[in-house]
Design a protein around this motif. Structure first.
Motif, short mmCIF file in Angstrom:
data_model
loop_
_atom_site.label_atom_id
_atom_site.label_comp_id
_atom_site.label_asym_id
_atom_site.label_seq_id
_atom_site.Cartn_x
_atom_site.Cartn_y
_atom_site.Cartn_z
N TYR A 165 38.65 -7.35 -29.16
CA TYR A 165 38.08 -7.11 -27.83
C TYR A 165 36.56 -7.03 -27.89
CZ TYR A 165 38.10 -5.58 -22.99
OH TYR A 165 37.91 -5.52 -21.64
N THR A 166 36.06 -6.46 -28.96
CA THR A 166 34.61 -6.40 -29.15
C THR A 166 34.02 -7.80 -29.26
OG1 THR A 166 34.77 -4.25 -30.28
CG2 THR A 166 32.78 -5.53 -30.66
N ALA A 167 34.72 -8.70 -29.93
CA ALA A 167 34.25 -10.08 -30.06
C ALA A 167 34.15 -10.73 -28.68
CB ALA A 167 35.19 -10.88 -30.96
N TYR A 168 35.14 -10.46 -27.84
CA TYR A 168 35.14 -11.04 -26.48
C TYR A 168 33.99 -10.49 -25.64
CZ TYR A 168 36.62 -11.47 -21.59
OH TYR A 168 36.66 -11.71 -20.24
N VAL A 169 33.87 -9.15 -25.58
CA VAL A 169 32.83 -8.54 -24.77
C VAL A 169 31.45 -8.88 -25.31
CG1 VAL A 169 31.86 -6.35 -23.96
CG2 VAL A 169 34.34 -6.67 -24.02
N GLY A 170 31.32 -8.87 -26.63
CA GLY A 170 30.04 -9.20 -27.23
C GLY A 170 29.60 -10.62 -26.94
N PHE A 171 30.55 -11.55 -26.95
CA PHE A 171 30.21 -12.94 -26.64
C PHE A 171 29.73 -13.08 -25.20
CE2 PHE A 171 31.17 -17.34 -25.46
CZ PHE A 171 30.52 -18.02 -26.49
N LEU A 172 30.38 -12.36 -24.29
CA LEU A 172 29.95 -12.39 -22.89
C LEU A 172 28.55 -11.80 -22.74
CD1 LEU A 172 33.12 -11.30 -20.87
CD2 LEU A 172 32.28 -13.60 -21.29
N GLN A 173 28.30 -10.68 -23.40
CA GLN A 173 26.99 -10.03 -23.30
C GLN A 173 25.90 -10.92 -23.90
OE1 GLN A 173 26.47 -7.74 -21.38
NE2 GLN A 173 27.51 -5.81 -21.75
N LEU A 174 26.21 -11.59 -24.99
CA LEU A 174 25.24 -12.50 -25.60
C LEU A 174 24.90 -13.63 -24.65
CD1 LEU A 174 23.62 -13.21 -28.16
CD2 LEU A 174 25.58 -14.55 -28.92
N SER A 175 25.90 -14.14 -23.96
CA SER A 175 25.67 -15.22 -23.00
C SER A 175 24.80 -14.76 -21.84
CB SER A 175 27.02 -15.74 -22.47
OG SER A 175 27.79 -16.29 -23.51
N ILE A 176 24.93 -13.47 -21.46
CA ILE A 176 24.11 -12.92 -20.39
C ILE A 176 22.66 -12.74 -20.85
CG2 ILE A 176 23.71 -10.87 -18.96
CD1 ILE A 176 26.79 -10.45 -19.05
N GLN A 177 22.51 -12.16 -22.03
CA GLN A 177 21.18 -11.81 -22.52
C GLN A 177 20.41 -13.01 -23.06
OE1 GLN A 177 21.87 -8.66 -25.35
NE2 GLN A 177 23.00 -7.43 -23.86
N LEU A 178 21.14 -13.95 -23.68
CA LEU A 178 20.50 -15.13 -24.26
C LEU A 178 21.19 -16.40 -23.76
CD1 LEU A 178 20.16 -13.90 -27.98
CD2 LEU A 178 18.36 -13.98 -26.25
N PRO A 179 20.96 -16.76 -22.51
CA PRO A 179 21.65 -17.92 -21.96
C PRO A 179 21.38 -19.21 -22.73
CG PRO A 179 19.86 -17.19 -20.51
CD PRO A 179 20.06 -16.13 -21.54
N GLN A 180 20.23 -19.28 -23.43
CA GLN A 180 19.92 -20.47 -24.19
C GLN A 180 20.82 -20.62 -25.41
OE1 GLN A 180 18.04 -17.83 -23.87
NE2 GLN A 180 17.03 -17.23 -25.79
N SER A 181 21.55 -19.53 -25.76
CA SER A 181 22.43 -19.58 -26.92
C SER A 181 23.82 -20.12 -26.57
CB SER A 181 22.57 -18.18 -27.54
OG SER A 181 23.32 -17.32 -26.69
N ARG A 182 24.06 -20.45 -25.32
CA ARG A 182 25.38 -20.94 -24.92
C ARG A 182 25.70 -22.25 -25.65
NH1 ARG A 182 24.68 -19.69 -18.44
NH2 ARG A 182 24.83 -17.42 -18.65
N LEU A 183 26.96 -22.37 -26.03
CA LEU A 183 27.39 -23.50 -26.84
C LEU A 183 27.82 -24.67 -25.96
CD1 LEU A 183 29.63 -21.45 -29.31
CD2 LEU A 183 27.20 -22.01 -29.55
N ASP A 184 27.66 -25.87 -26.49
CA ASP A 184 28.20 -27.02 -25.77
C ASP A 184 29.71 -27.06 -25.98
OD1 ASP A 184 28.81 -28.31 -28.23
OD2 ASP A 184 26.86 -29.32 -28.28
N HIS A 185 30.38 -28.00 -25.34
CA HIS A 185 31.85 -28.02 -25.33
C HIS A 185 32.42 -28.08 -26.74
CE1 HIS A 185 35.84 -28.70 -23.68
NE2 HIS A 185 35.98 -29.71 -24.53
#
Length: 205
Positions: A165-185
């Motif tokens: 669950y931490t992996a899930y929430v952490g991934f969401l938070q990372l996407s919020i804080q660092l949108p440039q880190s979002r992965l391509d498909h």
């Protein structure tokens, strides 16, 4: 002039307005759509009425306040989330396959976790916090039960559930804080495969 509430109108006018009016669920879903797009703070009666093409009188027929609408919207999201995520997994008897299906489903249910991300940013709101608390407890309990079925002892199952669950929430938070880190498909699919290989133990021979 302030907008009259439903209570201030005559019975005949209220009956006439009710016909063809949006339902409470329509308002709740519109609020959820707005939360997904702009966050909890964006939910306002006037802007939602404009968005839906109706007067505020339609809103006041169903809800006494903005907080009541927000409560209904989050309860709707909570129920839909429970049915969409957990209901679809009931037929999968193998706990490893169920965990794989859960991770895949959550990874690709964009709207559900966009709303969840928005709610995480509003945890100080007194209506949001208990809903997120219930959802998180339910998810952790489900993960723990699945890991128990895989064969882990209670304590280890709880640790694994919390890690997942931490992996899930952490991934969401990372996407919020660092949108440039979002992965391509392609990168995202590879990441999800890595998550499943890391969090789901292989079957014993």
């Amino acid at each position: 002039m302030s907008q009259p509430t439903a209570a201030a109108k005559s019975p005949s006018s209220r009956t006439g307005e009710r016909q063809g009016r949006l339902s409470a669920d329509d308002w709740a879903q519109a609020a959820l759509d707005l939360i997904a797009e702009q966050g909890v703070a964006a939910v306002a009666v006037e802007s939602l009425a404009r968005r839906l093409g109706v007067t505020k009188g339609s809103f006041y027929w169903h809800f006494p306040s903005r907080d009541a609408l927000l409560q209904a919207a989050l309860e709707r999201w909570e129920n839909v989330e429970q049915e969409a995520v957990f209901g679809a997994l009931e037929a999968i008897s193998d706990p490893r396959e169920r965990l794989r299906a859960l991770i895949q489903m959550v990874a690709h249910e964009i709207k559900l976790h966009v709303i969840y991300s928005a709610l995480l940013q509003a945890l100080d709101h007194p209506i949001v916090q208990p809903v997120i608390g219930r959802v998180s407890e339910r998810r952790l309990a489900y993960l723990t039960a699945s890991y128990r079925e895989v064969g882990f002892a209670e304590g280890e199952a709880r640790h694994r559930a919390r890690l997942a669950y931490t992996a899930y929430v952490g991934f969401l938070q990372l996407s919020i804080q660092l949108p440039q880190s979002r992965l391509d498909h392609e990168q995202f699919d590879a990441y999800i495969e890595h998550v499943m290989a890391t969090l789901i133990p292989p079957a014993r021979p």
